[in-house]
Design a protein around this motif. Structure first.
Motif, PDB file in Angstrom:
ATOM      1  N   HIS A  35       4.766  11.365  -8.308  1.00 14.92           N
ATOM      2  CA  HIS A  35       5.246  10.119  -7.687  1.00 14.92           C
ATOM      3  C   HIS A  35       6.763  10.004  -7.854  1.00 14.92           C
ATOM      4  O   HIS A  35       7.301  10.298  -8.934  1.00 14.92           O
ATOM      5  CB  HIS A  35       4.561   8.899  -8.305  1.00 14.92           C
ATOM      6  CG  HIS A  35       4.694   7.666  -7.455  1.00 14.92           C
ATOM      7  ND1 HIS A  35       5.884   6.993  -7.299  1.00 14.92           N
ATOM      8  CD2 HIS A  35       3.788   6.998  -6.695  1.00 14.92           C
ATOM      9  CE1 HIS A  35       5.707   5.958  -6.486  1.00 14.92           C
ATOM     10  NE2 HIS A  35       4.435   5.940  -6.107  1.00 14.92           N
ATOM     11  N   VAL A  50       3.867  -2.923  -7.422  1.00 13.86           N
ATOM     12  CA  VAL A  50       3.702  -2.695  -8.863  1.00 13.86           C
ATOM     13  C   VAL A  50       4.709  -3.558  -9.614  1.00 13.86           C
ATOM     14  O   VAL A  50       5.920  -3.464  -9.360  1.00 13.86           O
ATOM     15  CB  VAL A  50       3.919  -1.200  -9.216  1.00 13.86           C
ATOM     16  CG1 VAL A  50       3.840  -0.972 -10.712  1.00 13.86           C
ATOM     17  CG2 VAL A  50       2.893  -0.341  -8.493  1.00 13.86           C
ATOM     18  N   GLU A  59       0.820  -1.226   0.000  1.00  9.15           N
ATOM     19  CA  GLU A  59       0.000   0.000   0.000  1.00  9.15           C
ATOM     20  C   GLU A  59       0.850   1.270   0.000  1.00  9.15           C
ATOM     21  O   GLU A  59       0.389   2.333  -0.396  1.00  9.15           O
ATOM     22  CB  GLU A  59      -1.040   0.010   1.129  1.00  9.15           C
ATOM     23  CG  GLU A  59      -0.533  -0.107   2.541  1.00  9.15           C
ATOM     24  CD  GLU A  59      -0.355  -1.552   3.006  1.00  9.15           C
ATOM     25  OE1 GLU A  59      -0.347  -2.475   2.157  1.00  9.15           O
ATOM     26  OE2 GLU A  59      -0.198  -1.763   4.235  1.00  9.15           O
ATOM     27  N   ARG A  60       2.125   1.173   0.405  1.00  6.57           N
ATOM     28  CA  ARG A  60       2.980   2.370   0.365  1.00  6.57           C
ATOM     29  C   ARG A  60       3.360   2.757  -1.072  1.00  6.57           C
ATOM     30  O   ARG A  60       3.916   3.821  -1.306  1.00  6.57           O
ATOM     31  CB  ARG A  60       4.236   2.180   1.223  1.00  6.57           C
ATOM     32  CG  ARG A  60       3.910   2.182   2.693  1.00  6.57           C
ATOM     33  CD  ARG A  60       5.118   2.401   3.583  1.00  6.57           C
ATOM     34  NE  ARG A  60       4.718   2.123   4.967  1.00  6.57           N
ATOM     35  CZ  ARG A  60       5.512   1.661   5.908  1.00  6.57           C
ATOM     36  NH1 ARG A  60       6.781   1.435   5.656  1.00  6.57           N
ATOM     37  NH2 ARG A  60       5.061   1.444   7.118  1.00  6.57           N
ATOM     38  N   GLY A  61       3.040   1.886  -2.021  1.00  9.72           N
ATOM     39  CA  GLY A  61       3.255   2.233  -3.428  1.00  9.72           C
ATOM     40  C   GLY A  61       2.414   3.425  -3.858  1.00  9.72           C
ATOM     41  O   GLY A  61       2.706   4.064  -4.875  1.00  9.72           O
ATOM     42  N   LYS A  62       1.370   3.724  -3.077  1.00 12.75           N
ATOM     43  CA  LYS A  62       0.452   4.803  -3.464  1.00 12.75           C
ATOM     44  C   LYS A  62       0.744   6.128  -2.767  1.00 12.75           C
ATOM     45  O   LYS A  62       0.068   7.112  -3.028  1.00 12.75           O
ATOM     46  CB  LYS A  62      -0.989   4.382  -3.143  1.00 12.75           C
ATOM     47  CG  LYS A  62      -1.432   3.152  -3.906  1.00 12.75           C
ATOM     48  CD  LYS A  62      -2.950   2.978  -3.853  1.00 12.75           C
ATOM     49  CE  LYS A  62      -3.394   1.770  -4.636  1.00 12.75           C
ATOM     50  NZ  LYS A  62      -3.054   0.489  -3.963  1.00 12.75           N
ATOM     51  N   THR A  63       1.730   6.154  -1.883  1.00 14.69           N
ATOM     52  CA  THR A  63       1.974   7.404  -1.145  1.00 14.69           C
ATOM     53  C   THR A  63       2.615   8.471  -2.025  1.00 14.69           C
ATOM     54  O   THR A  63       2.615   9.642  -1.674  1.00 14.69           O
ATOM     55  CB  THR A  63       2.918   7.179   0.058  1.00 14.69           C
ATOM     56  OG1 THR A  63       4.195   6.736  -0.475  1.00 14.69           O
ATOM     57  CG2 THR A  63       2.378   6.146   1.020  1.00 14.69           C
ATOM     58  N   GLY A  64       3.211   8.051  -3.143  1.00 16.29           N
ATOM     59  CA  GLY A  64       3.977   8.991  -3.967  1.00 16.29           C
ATOM     60  C   GLY A  64       5.405   9.153  -3.492  1.00 16.29           C
ATOM     61  O   GLY A  64       6.232   9.754  -4.162  1.00 16.29           O
TER      62      GLY A  64
END
Ligand code: ASN
Length: 297
Positions: free
Chosen positions: A280, A293, A91-96
């Motif tokens: 990102h 990803v 989920e940290r893939g979405k923090t940018g």
């Protein structure tokens, strides 16, 4: 995957400017360590990347913290462009802000205080930004980015104050509302790793710091003074619920004599992301490793 050449040109210029600044300040560049029998514990990222070879396990480097402490026994000021592998939750893939492979400019100074390395960090950042402004302002304007000028010293706020004012997610809020890079200092001991030095005059408070970028870009750098006495290191390891046996090499080195030191690491991709105003951090890398990803090359 197509990246504009501007991102790559700016990244290259950032590396060159940082290296030039540090060499003028008397720093020696170390080749990075990629595999080691011991690495940064980073309790908030529990998964570890391990390679088994020659009958033992080797960790992929999460930071060169212990190697930096060992290296300042030999050279008083060292830095490295250090590739780090941190298996962040998907989920940290979405923090940018998170990659699971990134490079940090990691440096350490023998006998330095926190204030001295904060001063160095401010000058390093302003130097890099001024070099980029000089060489890229037209190209930055073309992509709608203008880098403001910042003045030193940057404002400071204690961790407890920041939390009182902005709540538990204060990092994000503070970064968003700030017009200048801003320091967070004096983290409570339970918030950080065992190698950050406890303030001898204020038990439970560390002599450490983070620097946040303005405009909501979040953390720029992280560092502090270090624990260097063997018994202090052992007690801090135990206090974190870790096993001193796993850090036997570090403790043995401290018994031989580690000098007091301070330092920090500044994420290269995050710096370039801030300079270009990218959404990102993965946009900085030609072959990004974003948690969760898949990659083709
Ligand atoms: N580079 C950081 C430091 O010097 C450590 C880290 O990256 N976890 O404190």
């Amino acid at each position: 995957m197509l990246r504009s050449s501007l991102v790559l040109e700016v990244t290259s210029a950032v590396l060159g400017a940082a290296r030039e600044f540090l060499e003028k300040e008397g720093f020696v560049e170390l080749l990075p360590v990629i595999l080691a029998p011991v690495t940064d514990p980073l309790r908030t990222t529990p998964d570890r990347a391990i390679v088994s070879a020659y009958g033992q396990d080797w960790y992929l480097t999460r930071s060169m913290i212990f190697h930096k402490q060992a290296a300042v026994r030999i050279c008083p000021k060292i830095f490295s462009f250090s590739p780090n592998i941190r298996l962040e939750p998907a989920e940290r893939g979405k923090t940018g802000r998170h990659l699971f492979e990134f490079v940090q400019l990691d440096l350490e100074v023998r006998e330095a205080t926190r204030d001295e390395v904060m001063d160095l960090g401010e000058r390093l950042l302003l130097y890099v930004l001024s070099e980029i402004r000089r060489d890229f302002s037209r190209k930055l304007a073309e992509v709608g980015r203008e880098l403001p000028e910042y003045s030193r010293p940057f404002p400071r706020i204690a961790w407890h104050e920041a939390r009182k004012e902005f709540g538990p997610d204060f990092e994000e809020a503070l970064s968003r509302q700030s017009k200048s890079p801003v320091w967070i200092v004096d983290f409570p001991i339970e918030e950080r790793e065992f190698y950050d030095r406890e303030d001898p005059e204020r038990p439970g408070i560390l002599r450490d710091m983070d620097l946040l970028y303005p405009e909501g870009f979040g953390e720029a750098l992280s560092g502090g003074e270090r624990e260097y006495l063997p018994e202090r290191i052992r007690l801090r390891i135990l206090r974190q619920g870790l096993d001193p046996a796993a850090y036997a090499g570090l403790i043995a080195l401290a018994k031989e004599g580690l000098p007091p030191s301070a330092g920090f690491g500044i994420g290269v991709e995050r710096l370039v992301r801030f300079i270009l105003g990218l959404s990102h951090v993965g946009e900085v890398r030609l072959f990004p490793r974003i948690p969760g990803v898949p990659a083709v090359l």
